[in-house]
Design a protein around this motif. Structure first.
Motif, PDB file in Angstrom:
ATOM      1  N   ARG A   1      36.236   2.125 -21.899  1.00 25.68           N
ATOM      2  CA  ARG A   1      35.320   1.959 -23.028  1.00 25.68           C
ATOM      3  C   ARG A   1      34.638   0.604 -22.842  1.00 25.68           C
ATOM      4  O   ARG A   1      35.294  -0.436 -22.887  1.00 25.68           O
ATOM      5  CB  ARG A   1      36.071   2.050 -24.357  1.00 25.68           C
TER       6      ARG A   1
ATOM      7  N   GLU B   1      33.026   5.641 -21.530  1.00 18.69           N
ATOM      8  CA  GLU B   1      32.115   5.418 -22.653  1.00 18.69           C
ATOM      9  C   GLU B   1      31.422   4.068 -22.442  1.00 18.69           C
ATOM     10  O   GLU B   1      32.076   3.073 -22.125  1.00 18.69           O
ATOM     11  CB  GLU B   1      32.878   5.400 -23.974  1.00 18.69           C
TER      12      GLU B   1
ATOM     13  N   ALA C   1      24.125   9.595 -18.257  1.00 18.87           N
ATOM     14  CA  ALA C   1      24.395  10.008 -19.635  1.00 18.87           C
ATOM     15  C   ALA C   1      24.584  11.507 -19.750  1.00 18.87           C
ATOM     16  O   ALA C   1      25.171  11.994 -20.730  1.00 18.87           O
ATOM     17  CB  ALA C   1      23.263   9.549 -20.548  1.00 18.87           C
TER      18      ALA C   1
ATOM     19  N   ARG D   1      29.337  15.073 -17.881  1.00 21.35           N
ATOM     20  CA  ARG D   1      30.244  15.547 -18.923  1.00 21.35           C
ATOM     21  C   ARG D   1      31.324  14.524 -19.256  1.00 21.35           C
ATOM     22  O   ARG D   1      31.875  14.548 -20.368  1.00 21.35           O
ATOM     23  CB  ARG D   1      30.897  16.864 -18.483  1.00 21.35           C
TER      24      ARG D   1
ATOM     25  N   THR E   1      29.851   9.130 -21.817  1.00 21.90           N
ATOM     26  CA  THR E   1      29.144   9.031 -23.094  1.00 21.90           C
ATOM     27  C   THR E   1      28.416   7.699 -23.121  1.00 21.90           C
ATOM     28  O   THR E   1      29.046   6.639 -22.985  1.00 21.90           O
ATOM     29  CB  THR E   1      30.117   9.101 -24.288  1.00 21.90           C
TER      30      THR E   1
ATOM     31  N   GLN F   1      25.730   5.258 -25.198  1.00 24.57           N
ATOM     32  CA  GLN F   1      25.060   5.011 -26.472  1.00 24.57           C
ATOM     33  C   GLN F   1      24.314   3.679 -26.423  1.00 24.57           C
ATOM     34  O   GLN F   1      24.708   2.757 -25.705  1.00 24.57           O
ATOM     35  CB  GLN F   1      26.077   4.986 -27.607  1.00 24.57           C
TER      36      GLN F   1
ATOM     37  N   ARG G   1      30.510   1.035 -31.672  1.00 28.11           N
ATOM     38  CA  ARG G   1      30.077   2.403 -31.369  1.00 28.11           C
ATOM     39  C   ARG G   1      29.530   3.089 -32.613  1.00 28.11           C
ATOM     40  O   ARG G   1      28.559   3.852 -32.539  1.00 28.11           O
ATOM     41  CB  ARG G   1      31.251   3.182 -30.797  1.00 28.11           C
TER      42      ARG G   1
ATOM     43  N   PRO H   1      24.678   9.860 -28.947  1.00 28.93           N
ATOM     44  CA  PRO H   1      24.398  10.108 -27.532  1.00 28.93           C
ATOM     45  C   PRO H   1      23.035  10.755 -27.267  1.00 28.93           C
ATOM     46  O   PRO H   1      22.320  10.346 -26.340  1.00 28.93           O
ATOM     47  CB  PRO H   1      25.542  11.030 -27.103  1.00 28.93           C
ATOM     48  N   ARG H   2      22.646  11.762 -28.036  1.00 26.18           N
ATOM     49  CA  ARG H   2      21.354  12.426 -27.806  1.00 26.18           C
ATOM     50  C   ARG H   2      20.199  11.489 -28.115  1.00 26.18           C
ATOM     51  O   ARG H   2      19.217  11.420 -27.355  1.00 26.18           O
ATOM     52  CB  ARG H   2      21.249  13.689 -28.655  1.00 26.18           C
TER      53      ARG H   2
END
Length: 278
Positions: free
Chosen positions: A105, A161, A190, A193, A196, A198, A257, A263-264
């Protein structure tokens, strides 16, 4: 360029590999020029590797394993320790943990996290640092840094992440073209799978709350399910394993976070900024 002083300061691992290159070359009945031809390097490069004037590159070790490894796997096994020796001293212990981690992370506030840098971005960043480094050392560090990305496809698959400050994405390193390619690479990462990604937006502090004020942060879960924190600033590093302190950092990361874009939406922001670099 190989340096004579490297012969005096070479590590035990480098010396062992150098000796094995010479022994396996002689066992195969090859001269230095002949071995160089077979692996795609000059005779001078082979000599430099055998005399410890310059440690063999990762690519050279792969070629040596293929051409004169004799199925022993020695040169393949040597790749990880030699790569680790090319890292700055303060990073070496963490590099081994990173490659074995079950979960990473990460939070980066100034530049793209090293694990996600393209070679061109890394070269511009490392080459533009201070004090200036010799070109040879810059290339060593670029190779070692980008080799870390083998982690993305490792088995068992790690969970990674990354939260990036939006300012990182807007700070051009090297050139607009280098930055566009870096952003495009981030967008591809990104979509993995096990990754992640952000973005912590520039307006994350509106309203008075901003969890990212303390800077970069690396949280690691090891294969033994130990939880560690790695911090690095101004060429100094700190590894933390105290459970209470690690818990505090984990809570802080969770807050960072929560203040980041999803994420999208983050992927959309990265793709938008990549388009603006054209």
């Amino acid at each position: 360029m190989a340096r004579s002083e490297n012969k005096e300061t070479a590590s035990a691992a480098t010396r062992m590999v150098a000796d094995m290159i010479r022994k396996m070359r002689l066992r195969a009945g090859l001269s230095q020029p002949e071995l160089g031809t077979r692996i795609g390097y000059s005779a001078a490069a082979v000599s430099a590797a055998e005399t410890c004037a310059q440690a063999p590159s990762d690519a050279m070790l792969v070629a040596l394993e293929r051409e004169v490894g004799d199925g022993l796997g020695f040169f393949e096994d040597a790749r990880a320790p030699l790569r680790r020796e090319k890292y700055p001293r303060q990073f070496r212990d963490y590099s081994g943990l990173e490659q074995k981690a079950l979960v990473l992370r990460l939070f980066a506030t100034l530049v793209v996290h090293g694990l996600f840098q393209t070679p061109e971005y890394a070269r511009a960043l490392i080459g533009g640092g201070f004090p200036p480094l010799p070109d040879e050392r810059v290339e060593q560090l670029v190779e070692a840094r980008t080799a870390r990305q083998a982690l993305f496809d490792r088995q068992p698959v790690p969970l990674i992440e990354l939260v990036l400050e939006e300012s990182v994405l807007r700070r051009t390193i090297g050139s607009a073209e280098i930055m566009r390619d870096q952003l495009t690479f981030l967008a591809k990462c990104a979509q993995r799978r096990n990754v992640t990604l952000q973005v912590l937006p520039l307006d994350a502090g509106v309203g008075g709350e901003f969890a990212g004020a303390y800077g970069n942060l690396n949280l690691v879960e090891t294969p033994e399910h130990d939880h560690l924190v790695y911090l690095e600033i101004q060429d100094e590093s700190l590894m933390i394993n105290d459970p209470a302190k690690v818990s505090t950092y984990a809570q802080r990361y969770a807050k960072i976070r929560s203040q980041a874009l999803g994420p999208r939406e983050s992927l959309g922001r990265i793709e938008q900024l990549a388009g603006e670099e054209r």
